[in-house]
Motif scaffolding. Structure first.
Motif, PDB file in Angstrom:
ATOM      1  N   LYS A 299      51.904 -20.098 -38.049  1.00  0.00           N
ATOM      2  CA  LYS A 299      51.723 -18.711 -38.491  1.00  0.00           C
ATOM      3  C   LYS A 299      50.240 -18.385 -38.590  1.00  0.00           C
ATOM      4  O   LYS A 299      49.444 -19.189 -39.061  1.00  0.00           O
ATOM      5  CB  LYS A 299      52.391 -18.506 -39.854  1.00  0.00           C
ATOM      6  N   GLY A 300      49.891 -17.194 -38.128  1.00  0.00           N
ATOM      7  CA  GLY A 300      48.508 -16.748 -38.224  1.00  0.00           C
ATOM      8  C   GLY A 300      47.675 -17.117 -37.012  1.00  0.00           C
ATOM      9  O   GLY A 300      47.970 -18.066 -36.297  1.00  0.00           O
ATOM     10  N   GLU A 301      46.620 -16.366 -36.814  1.00  0.00           N
ATOM     11  CA  GLU A 301      45.751 -16.546 -35.648  1.00  0.00           C
ATOM     12  C   GLU A 301      45.083 -17.908 -35.640  1.00  0.00           C
ATOM     13  O   GLU A 301      44.845 -18.494 -34.579  1.00  0.00           O
ATOM     14  CB  GLU A 301      44.675 -15.440 -35.651  1.00  0.00           C
ATOM     15  N   ALA A 302      44.790 -18.454 -36.808  1.00  0.00           N
ATOM     16  CA  ALA A 302      44.084 -19.733 -36.901  1.00  0.00           C
ATOM     17  C   ALA A 302      44.945 -20.914 -36.484  1.00  0.00           C
ATOM     18  O   ALA A 302      44.425 -22.009 -36.274  1.00  0.00           O
ATOM     19  CB  ALA A 302      43.567 -19.941 -38.323  1.00  0.00           C
TER      20      ALA A 302
ATOM     21  N   GLN B  36      47.148 -20.997 -33.772  1.00  0.00           N
ATOM     22  CA  GLN B  36      47.712 -20.810 -32.435  1.00  0.00           C
ATOM     23  C   GLN B  36      47.348 -21.943 -31.482  1.00  0.00           C
ATOM     24  O   GLN B  36      48.008 -22.153 -30.470  1.00  0.00           O
ATOM     25  CB  GLN B  36      47.252 -19.465 -31.856  1.00  0.00           C
ATOM     26  N   ASP B  37      46.284 -22.674 -31.796  1.00  0.00           N
ATOM     27  CA  ASP B  37      45.915 -23.809 -30.950  1.00  0.00           C
ATOM     28  C   ASP B  37      46.906 -24.945 -31.186  1.00  0.00           C
ATOM     29  O   ASP B  37      47.104 -25.386 -32.322  1.00  0.00           O
ATOM     30  CB  ASP B  37      44.498 -24.282 -31.281  1.00  0.00           C
TER      31      ASP B  37
ATOM     32  N   SER C 114      50.278 -24.299 -26.424  1.00  0.00           N
ATOM     33  CA  SER C 114      49.286 -23.358 -25.882  1.00  0.00           C
ATOM     34  C   SER C 114      48.371 -24.040 -24.867  1.00  0.00           C
ATOM     35  O   SER C 114      47.989 -23.444 -23.854  1.00  0.00           O
ATOM     36  CB  SER C 114      48.464 -22.740 -27.020  1.00  0.00           C
TER      37      SER C 114
END
Length: 229
Positions: A46-49, A51-52, A56
């Motif tokens: 969850k959250g942009e931080a 996404q790695d 991906s």
């Protein structure tokens, strides 16, 4: 087909160590097998931080991949082997192998203390603690049963090296089976949930063997990756 060396799966296979820390062990038009470092998520969080992750990075390497190539996961802090599917057909076939318990997985762990027994089977029921996510708690009435075979490999400076062979795939199963008094009663070194770890990337738990049948050729494949500890 682009095999990559270093695992003991296919002779002459060459590992490709990517600059971002993920190692591609094997790849072809249908699947990718990677060696995940401890501290990297398997799937987006969850959250942009968050996404790695393995997914991906594999999708960046293979733009033709399906949107959800993940077939199974390792905890963020667990290192080791993962297989991902690049096509819907491969995903379907591999998922069925996992559901039918036809996939072989073995783990190496370093426990933060001495285990007296030499081998055994652990069977405990546990569930998520909704007030302390993602922590799992022992619950013989409402929990789901998890079963793990294990054997002691040796004792090193007061710590026990063991091999785990999970027969089920519950969340945090090996971490809980190691730490709980009804299991081995000794947490895995670096476990920040059930032991004394203080941050990601410290857990000494490594998925070192992975066996399955190739989703297209149906040929048996086996990959091994020595633990980094």
């Amino acid at each position: 087909m682009r095999p990559h060396h270093g695992v003991h799966a296919l002779r002459g296979v060459r590992r490709v160590n990517l600059p971002d820390g993920l190692t591609v062990v094997y790849e072809d038009r249908h699947i990718v097998v990677v060696d995940k470092p401890s501290g990297l998520l398997s799937v987006p969080g969850k959250g942009e931080a968050n996404q790695d992750c393995v997914v991906s990075r594999v999708k960046a390497l293979h733009p033709e991949s399906i949107d959800q190539p993940s077939v199974h996961r390792l905890d963020q802090d667990t290192s080791g082997l993962l297989v991902l599917a690049l096509t819907e057909a491969a995903h379907r076939t591999l998922s069925m192998q996992f559901m039918d318990k036809l996939v072989g997985k073995r783990y190496i762990a370093l426990l933060d203390g001495v285990v007296e027994l030499d081998a055994g089977v652990i069977e405990l029921s546990f569930r998520l603690d909704p007030d302390n996510r993602p922590y799992q708690v022992y619950d013989p009435e409402r929990g789901k049963s998890g079963t793990t075979r294990w054997r002691k490999l040796g004792v090193e400076n007061g710590r026990t090296r063991v091999e785990f062979m999970p027969l089920t795939g519950r969340t945090h199963q090996l971490r809980l089976h190691a730490s709980h008094p009804k299991g081995l009663g000794v947490p895995i070194v670096g476990d920040r949930l059930y032991g004394t770890g203080t941050g990601p990337g410290q857990l000494k738990l490594h998925a070192w063997t992975l066996r399955f049948r190739h989703p297209e050729t149906r040929k048996p494949m086996e990959f091994t990756s020595p633990p980094p500890f």
